[in-house]
Write a protein that holds these residues in place. Structure first.
Motif, PDB file in Angstrom:
ATOM      1  N   GLU A 206     -33.586   5.366   8.596  1.00  0.00           N
ATOM      2  CA  GLU A 206     -33.184   4.606   7.412  1.00  0.00           C
ATOM      3  C   GLU A 206     -33.468   3.114   7.602  1.00  0.00           C
ATOM      4  O   GLU A 206     -33.987   2.449   6.703  1.00  0.00           O
ATOM      5  N   LYS A 207     -33.114   2.590   8.769  1.00  0.00           N
ATOM      6  CA  LYS A 207     -33.333   1.167   9.032  1.00  0.00           C
ATOM      7  C   LYS A 207     -34.825   0.825   9.019  1.00  0.00           C
ATOM      8  O   LYS A 207     -35.229  -0.233   8.530  1.00  0.00           O
ATOM      9  N   LEU A 208     -35.640   1.710   9.541  1.00  0.00           N
ATOM     10  CA  LEU A 208     -37.094   1.507   9.524  1.00  0.00           C
ATOM     11  C   LEU A 208     -37.617   1.458   8.086  1.00  0.00           C
ATOM     12  O   LEU A 208     -38.396   0.579   7.715  1.00  0.00           O
ATOM     13  N   PHE A 209     -37.156   2.401   7.272  1.00  0.00           N
ATOM     14  CA  PHE A 209     -37.578   2.444   5.867  1.00  0.00           C
ATOM     15  C   PHE A 209     -37.157   1.173   5.129  1.00  0.00           C
ATOM     16  O   PHE A 209     -37.938   0.572   4.397  1.00  0.00           O
ATOM     17  N   ASN A 210     -35.894   0.789   5.323  1.00  0.00           N
ATOM     18  CA  ASN A 210     -35.366  -0.345   4.565  1.00  0.00           C
ATOM     19  C   ASN A 210     -35.930  -1.686   5.027  1.00  0.00           C
ATOM     20  O   ASN A 210     -36.084  -2.605   4.231  1.00  0.00           O
ATOM     21  N   LEU A 211     -36.248  -1.788   6.312  1.00  0.00           N
ATOM     22  CA  LEU A 211     -36.776  -3.048   6.834  1.00  0.00           C
ATOM     23  C   LEU A 211     -38.260  -3.215   6.532  1.00  0.00           C
ATOM     24  O   LEU A 211     -38.712  -4.289   6.135  1.00  0.00           O
ATOM     25  N   LEU A 212     -39.026  -2.138   6.689  1.00  0.00           N
ATOM     26  CA  LEU A 212     -40.480  -2.243   6.554  1.00  0.00           C
ATOM     27  C   LEU A 212     -40.990  -1.785   5.192  1.00  0.00           C
ATOM     28  O   LEU A 212     -42.109  -2.115   4.803  1.00  0.00           O
ATOM     29  N   ARG A 262     -35.200  -5.697  15.588  1.00  0.00           N
ATOM     30  CA  ARG A 262     -34.327  -5.782  14.412  1.00  0.00           C
ATOM     31  C   ARG A 262     -33.806  -4.399  14.023  1.00  0.00           C
ATOM     32  O   ARG A 262     -32.614  -4.227  13.717  1.00  0.00           O
ATOM     33  N   VAL A 263     -34.687  -3.405  14.043  1.00  0.00           N
ATOM     34  CA  VAL A 263     -34.291  -2.033  13.718  1.00  0.00           C
ATOM     35  C   VAL A 263     -33.233  -1.548  14.708  1.00  0.00           C
ATOM     36  O   VAL A 263     -32.213  -0.958  14.320  1.00  0.00           O
ATOM     37  N   GLY A 264     -33.470  -1.793  16.006  1.00  0.00           N
ATOM     38  CA  GLY A 264     -32.509  -1.385  17.027  1.00  0.00           C
ATOM     39  C   GLY A 264     -31.158  -2.036  16.839  1.00  0.00           C
ATOM     40  O   GLY A 264     -30.109  -1.397  16.968  1.00  0.00           O
ATOM     41  N   SER A 265     -31.171  -3.314  16.494  1.00  0.00           N
ATOM     42  CA  SER A 265     -29.930  -4.053  16.284  1.00  0.00           C
ATOM     43  C   SER A 265     -29.144  -3.502  15.094  1.00  0.00           C
ATOM     44  O   SER A 265     -27.932  -3.285  15.180  1.00  0.00           O
ATOM     45  N   LEU A 266     -29.842  -3.238  13.976  1.00  0.00           N
ATOM     46  CA  LEU A 266     -29.185  -2.717  12.775  1.00  0.00           C
ATOM     47  C   LEU A 266     -28.635  -1.309  13.009  1.00  0.00           C
ATOM     48  O   LEU A 266     -27.528  -0.981  12.562  1.00  0.00           O
ATOM     49  N   ALA A 267     -29.412  -0.480  13.697  1.00  0.00           N
ATOM     50  CA  ALA A 267     -28.976   0.892  13.977  1.00  0.00           C
ATOM     51  C   ALA A 267     -27.751   0.891  14.896  1.00  0.00           C
ATOM     52  O   ALA A 267     -26.778   1.618  14.656  1.00  0.00           O
ATOM     53  N   ARG A 268     -27.790   0.058  15.942  1.00  0.00           N
ATOM     54  CA  ARG A 268     -26.653  -0.014  16.873  1.00  0.00           C
ATOM     55  C   ARG A 268     -25.388  -0.485  16.159  1.00  0.00           C
ATOM     56  O   ARG A 268     -24.293   0.051  16.374  1.00  0.00           O
ATOM     57  N   GLU A 269     -25.550  -1.469  15.288  1.00  0.00           N
ATOM     58  CA  GLU A 269     -24.403  -2.016  14.557  1.00  0.00           C
ATOM     59  C   GLU A 269     -23.721  -0.937  13.726  1.00  0.00           C
ATOM     60  O   GLU A 269     -22.491  -0.814  13.725  1.00  0.00           O
ATOM     61  N   GLU A 270     -24.522  -0.129  13.018  1.00  0.00           N
ATOM     62  CA  GLU A 270     -23.929   0.908  12.174  1.00  0.00           C
ATOM     63  C   GLU A 270     -23.361   2.063  13.007  1.00  0.00           C
ATOM     64  O   GLU A 270     -22.288   2.596  12.696  1.00  0.00           O
TER      65      GLU A 270
END
Length: 275
Positions: A206-212, A262-270
């Motif tokens: 999801e984070k990959l889709f939303n970021l890129l 950035r993707v790793g950071s967003l995924a870890r946060e959630e």
């Protein structure tokens, strides 16, 4: 004990064309994220179950097992055909069927009408949920509802905004009362049948889709390869991202690894919040 014998439990299938708001609605009804959401069509690739328990007026309880399905569309590729087939196969086992339509975008087009007609062939009672009513003027909304009523005889029509939750509680209460009298099929505390490792993969996707967004190829995949619980109960998750072409790696990584960080950071946060 008497009220337990009156408990209810059943399946509700949520169907719709791509990007109609199925996953957003599921998460809102369950009260927690169990299905990922993005602007890309066909983000949901398999059926996801999300569970919610409601207390009814007689103090009995109703367990609703919501099934979020891949959006129904004219599939051509093998993966797409498998996803659409999965959506249809769940339908015949449901106690209630909800068809969700994004009322803000357009009227019912020919393809959507065909999909609804096919649903009625399998289930005689279909509930229509009109989503994103907050994006439409009242006069226009009433006009479109009247058009829909002329075409189909839905069991009930609900007007909601899955994003802000408007109308969702009324929908959930109606479904809770409509479930058959049956002991709970899952433990009362169960929220989803999705393994945590798979949920972690989905959240990273999801984070990959939303970021890129448009830069990223649709058929990207994420696999959780290691899930290690440490002595302090923290969790180490190792994942692999699969892409179709060598050139796609650069898109995912970004300049100096900016995107992947950035993707790793967003995924870890959630995941920290969810777990």
């Amino acid at each position: 004990m008497e009220n337990r014998l009156k408990n209810r439990s059943g399946f509700v299938n949520i169907l719709g064309v791509p990007n109609s708001g199925k996953s957003t609605l599921l998460n809102k009804l369950v009260g927690r994220k169990v299905s990922i959401v993005s602007h890309k069509v066909q983000t949901t690739r398999f059926c996801v179950k999300g569970l919610s328990v409601c207390t009814l007026e007689d103090h009995s309880q109703s367990q609703i097992i919501f099934i979020d399905t891949p959006g129904i569309f004219a599939a051509k590729r093998r993966l797409d055909k498998a996803m659409v087939s999965a959506a249809w196969s769940e339908l015949k086992y449901s106690d209630k069927v909800v068809f969700i339509h994004d009322i803000s975008k357009n009227r019912l087009n020919d393809y959507t009408i065909e999909v609804i007609e096919n649903i009625f062939k399998i289930h005689s009672n279909v509930i229509l949920v009109l989503n994103k009513i907050d994006l439409l003027l009242k006069d226009k909304l009433l006009e479109r509802i009247a058009e829909i009523k002329k075409k189909f005889d839905f069991e009930k029509i609900f007007l909601i905004s899955a994003k802000n939750g408007s109308g969702c509680e009324d929908l959930k209460l109606f479904l809770a009362n409509a479930m058959p009298i049956h002991p709970f099929m899952y433990d009362a505390g169960t929220i989803s049948d999705l393994p945590q490792s798979l949920l972690a993969s989905e959240i990273t996707r999801e984070k990959l889709f939303n970021l890129l967004n448009k830069e990223l190829p649709y058929n990207l995949m994420v696999e959780t390869e290691k899930w290690t619980v440490n002595i302090d109960n923290s969790i180490r998750i190792e994942q692999t991202i699969y892409v179709n072409k060598e050139s796609h790696k650069a898109i995912v990584l970004g300049k100096s690894g900016k995107n992947i960080k950035r993707v790793g950071s967003l995924a870890r946060e959630e995941l920290q919040e969810l777990l």
